[in-house]
Design a protein around this motif. Structure first.
Motif, PDB file in Angstrom:
ATOM      1  N   HIS A  82      48.047  43.107  32.788  1.00 22.87           N
ATOM      2  CA  HIS A  82      47.247  42.334  33.458  1.00 22.87           C
ATOM      3  C   HIS A  82      47.644  40.745  33.356  1.00 22.87           C
ATOM      4  O   HIS A  82      46.907  40.243  32.519  1.00 22.87           O
ATOM      5  CB  HIS A  82      45.751  42.656  33.350  1.00 22.87           C
ATOM      6  CG  HIS A  82      44.746  41.910  34.197  1.00 22.87           C
ATOM      7  ND1 HIS A  82      44.064  42.712  35.558  1.00 22.87           N
ATOM      8  CD2 HIS A  82      44.321  40.683  34.601  1.00 22.87           C
ATOM      9  CE1 HIS A  82      43.506  42.150  36.212  1.00 22.87           C
ATOM     10  NE2 HIS A  82      43.459  40.812  35.863  1.00 22.87           N
ATOM     11  N   CYS A 111      44.315  41.175  40.432  1.00 20.66           N
ATOM     12  CA  CYS A 111      43.214  40.925  41.068  1.00 20.66           C
ATOM     13  C   CYS A 111      43.395  40.433  42.575  1.00 20.66           C
ATOM     14  O   CYS A 111      42.952  39.536  43.007  1.00 20.66           O
ATOM     15  CB  CYS A 111      42.682  39.415  40.246  1.00 20.66           C
ATOM     16  SG  CYS A 111      42.320  39.686  38.658  1.00 20.66           S
ATOM     17  N   TYR A 184      36.871  37.523  45.112  1.00 24.16           N
ATOM     18  CA  TYR A 184      37.869  36.350  45.679  1.00 24.16           C
ATOM     19  C   TYR A 184      38.069  36.603  47.137  1.00 24.16           C
ATOM     20  O   TYR A 184      37.983  37.819  47.669  1.00 24.16           O
ATOM     21  CB  TYR A 184      39.009  36.217  44.975  1.00 24.16           C
ATOM     22  CG  TYR A 184      39.283  35.988  43.476  1.00 24.16           C
ATOM     23  CD1 TYR A 184      38.287  35.018  42.981  1.00 24.16           C
ATOM     24  CD2 TYR A 184      39.647  37.192  42.835  1.00 24.16           C
ATOM     25  CE1 TYR A 184      38.375  34.896  41.527  1.00 24.16           C
ATOM     26  CE2 TYR A 184      39.750  36.886  41.233  1.00 24.16           C
ATOM     27  CZ  TYR A 184      39.077  35.900  40.726  1.00 24.16           C
ATOM     28  OH  TYR A 184      38.974  35.667  39.351  1.00 24.16           O
ATOM     29  N   HIS A 212      39.911  44.228  40.141  1.00 19.07           N
ATOM     30  CA  HIS A 212      39.001  43.143  39.747  1.00 19.07           C
ATOM     31  C   HIS A 212      37.818  43.523  40.633  1.00 19.07           C
ATOM     32  O   HIS A 212      37.707  43.174  41.864  1.00 19.07           O
ATOM     33  CB  HIS A 212      39.649  41.788  39.615  1.00 19.07           C
ATOM     34  CG  HIS A 212      38.297  40.757  39.359  1.00 19.07           C
ATOM     35  ND1 HIS A 212      38.846  39.478  38.819  1.00 19.07           N
ATOM     36  CD2 HIS A 212      37.091  40.859  39.434  1.00 19.07           C
ATOM     37  CE1 HIS A 212      37.570  38.912  38.498  1.00 19.07           C
ATOM     38  NE2 HIS A 212      36.758  39.551  38.758  1.00 19.07           N
ATOM     39  N   HIS A 242      40.111  44.010  33.216  1.00 19.73           N
ATOM     40  CA  HIS A 242      39.085  43.409  32.433  1.00 19.73           C
ATOM     41  C   HIS A 242      37.756  44.006  32.552  1.00 19.73           C
ATOM     42  O   HIS A 242      36.843  43.267  32.846  1.00 19.73           O
ATOM     43  CB  HIS A 242      39.289  41.972  32.666  1.00 19.73           C
ATOM     44  CG  HIS A 242      39.316  41.367  34.231  1.00 19.73           C
ATOM     45  ND1 HIS A 242      38.464  41.902  35.021  1.00 19.73           N
ATOM     46  CD2 HIS A 242      40.229  40.636  34.875  1.00 19.73           C
ATOM     47  CE1 HIS A 242      38.687  41.301  36.153  1.00 19.73           C
ATOM     48  NE2 HIS A 242      39.841  40.673  36.093  1.00 19.73           N
ATOM     49  N   ASP A 403      45.349  38.823  31.210  1.00 18.12           N
ATOM     50  CA  ASP A 403      44.716  38.041  32.158  1.00 18.12           C
ATOM     51  C   ASP A 403      45.299  36.787  32.110  1.00 18.12           C
ATOM     52  O   ASP A 403      44.385  35.823  32.675  1.00 18.12           O
ATOM     53  CB  ASP A 403      43.160  38.307  32.160  1.00 18.12           C
ATOM     54  CG  ASP A 403      42.713  38.064  33.836  1.00 18.12           C
ATOM     55  OD1 ASP A 403      43.604  37.876  34.659  1.00 18.12           O
ATOM     56  OD2 ASP A 403      41.443  37.971  33.884  1.00 18.12           O
TER      57      ASP A 403
HETATM   58 ZN   LIG Z   1      40.613  39.333  37.543  1.00 16.46          ZN
END
Ligand SMILES: [Zn+2]
Length: 527
Positions: A82, A111, A184, A212, A242, A403
């Motif tokens: 990640h 993500c 996002y 994510h 995560h 991350d």
């Molecule tokens: Zn993320």
């Protein structure tokens, strides 16, 4: 006499020849941890070209270079599935933050954020030549942007077809799978069925679905259900990225893990990963209402200039804070603000006070909107609790990740996870807290992620595997990067080899850039 000569010619002479030529490097007298979770054992590792050729007692064998690693651990190079390295490649191709933390392979494009044309990207990576191996996912947000822009709309069937075609092409170009970032823009505007359709395109080529999730705080359980359901509907393995939880759901990691276990009992291949900190890091935008971000930056500024809309934003953010049961934005620290670097390292509450305003939530929200107007900022959010972090780390199916991108040494006040995630697990959680065993920690950094992401030939110390290897001192290995002083490399890694080439030699990165490009399972079908 003749018999002795014959014996020599037949057996000893060829053996000598063989011994002299057989290895480029031998790591001698190490404690070998194979990455599968097995207990350490004493042994030597023989390397030729980019592969491990033998493990065992090589005390009589010869090599171009013999390194005595007595007292040190020999383990597979760590695999960080990640990461976000897009844009960093040329600035720091030596990837020092990863290499000094024992990482020899990174998967980027997480993500929902990735390059869209992976064929072009891999060509670019090949021209830059990094110190680490790199694979990539195809990211939902960028696929969506390519077809729909930043708008808060749903695709019609033709547009969805276009997006599916992009995902399929990326899989044939070697993507490891399909990633989403549902907090996002513009991914957060998508409904589950859109994600399922695109995940199916990746599943055709045996990719993994990484997410994510849409929420990691008050709606965490709905979000986990969605991630699992996407795996179920698309019939593909799921990696929840995560894995963590913020307020108001602290101390509910047991329930989160139970959901993963229940999915597995149903026959769904769900696993998770984690960076070992109680703070997260992302953009300041995640604090703003979704609808405000519709259409991108110019639209945001236009809306905020309208007093009525401005007030609506503030009201919504006040309600959001109430849901998160927080009294101040002191948990939100500016990592990097392009528009005003004096804010770096300060939290929103401090910045608000420095503006001469009283410490109230509405005032702190005004401060956040001020920063949004000057170009937003990347943030560190101190939002989790230690018990959950440890509980998730103990879960056997949790891989260790950073991350992070490739850090530019000295720039901004970034989250320390980019420098120290693996060393922190080995030093703090294995050696000091005895939370997990050394062998299990190594497994979480090697074979577990390698298996999940179909990384053939990596993640285990075995003959025939690629010689991605770390040699470290289990008694001293340590993360040196902190929230106040993040720019510090981990210590304790004496040797790091990437594809058979010494990259860290006697604790120093020697500049070697021998990383390979790793293609996903759909790539072969393209040949
Ligand atoms: Zn993320």
């Amino acid at each position: 006499m003749l018999k002795t000569k014959l014996l020599f010619l037949l057996f000893v002479f060829p053996a000598l020849l063989f011994a002299q030529k057989h290895y480029d490097i031998i790591l001698r007298n190490g404690k070998i941890i194979d990455g599968a979770g097995n207990p350490w054992f004493y042994g030597d590792v023989g390397i030729k070209k980019d592969k491990i050729v033998r493990i065992g007692n090589l005390s009589r064998a010869k090599a171009k270079k013999i390194i005595d690693v007595s007292g040190l651990i020999i383990a597979p190079g760590f695999i960080d599935v990640h990461t976000h390295i897009e844009g960093d490649e040329k600035k720091t191709p030596t990837a020092d933050n990863f290499i000094y933390d024992g990482v020899t392979t990174v998967i980027t494009g997480n993500c929902g954020i990735s390059e869209v044309d992976l064929k072009k990207y891999f060509k670019y990576l090949d021209s830059v030549k990094l110190s680490v191996n790199v694979g990539s996912l195809i990211g939902h947000n960028d696929v969506r942007k390519a077809v729909l822009g930043e708008a808060a709309i749903a695709p019609d069937s033709a547009q969805l077809k276009q997006m599916e075609a992009i995902v399929e092409q990326a899989m044939r170009d070697g993507a490891m799978g399909f990633s989403t970032g549902l907090i996002y823009t513009p991914g957060l505007y998508s409904k589950t069925d859109e994600v399922v359709a695109l995940a199916k395109s990746a599943a055709k080529y045996h990719g993994v679905y990484t997410s994510h999730m849409r929420n990691e705080s008050d709606k965490i359980f709905e979000a986990i259900n969605e991630a699992i359901d996407i795996g179920r509907q698309a019939n593909m393995p799921v990696e929840i990225s995560h894995f963590k939880v913020g307020l108001p759901n602290w101390n509910k990691s047991d329930q989160m893990i139970a959901m993963v276990e229940k999915a597995r009992a149903e026959g769904l291949d769900v696993t998770v990963d984690q960076y070992p900190y109680t703070a997260s890091s992302t953009t300041l935008n995640v604090l703003l209402p979704d609808w405000l971000l519709d259409g991108g930056r110019d639209s945001v500024l236009k809306r905020l200039a309208d007093p009525a809309i401005h007030q609506k934003v503030v009201d919504e953010m006040i309600r959001d804070m109430a849901r998160r049961t927080r009294a101040h934005f002191d948990y939100a620290v500016v990592a990097h603000c392009e528009g005003d670097s004096t804010l770096n390292g300060k939290n929103i509450m401090q910045i608000n006070i420095a503006k001469g305003r009283e410490s109230t939530i509405p005032n702190e929200i005004e401060t956040i909107l001020d920063i949004t107007k000057i170009g937003s900022a990347s943030m560190v959010f101190h939002g989790m609790n230690e018990d959950d972090v440890e509980n998730i780390m103990k879960y056997p199916l949790t891989a260790i990740i950073s991350d992070s991108g490739i850090r530019e040494f000295g720039v901004g006040v970034p989250h320390p996870r980019g420098y120290g995630s693996n060393a922190r697990v080995l030093g703090l959680y294995v050696r000091e807290k005895h939370l997990i065993t050394l062998e299990d920690a190594v497994r979480k950094m090697t074979s577990l992620p390698a298996q999940k992401f179909h990384l053939a030939g990596r993640g285990l110390l075995q003959p025939g595997m690629y010689a991605d290897i770390v040699v470290f001192d289990a008694n001293t290995v340590k993360d040196e990067s902190t929230f106040d002083h993040p720019h510090a490399y981990s210590t304790g890694f004496k040797y790091v080899l990437v594809n058979g080439q010494l990259t860290v030699d006697n604790f120093k990165h020697n500049g070697t850039r021998n990383g390979a490009i790793l293609h996903g399972p759909g790539y072969e079908q393209n040949k």
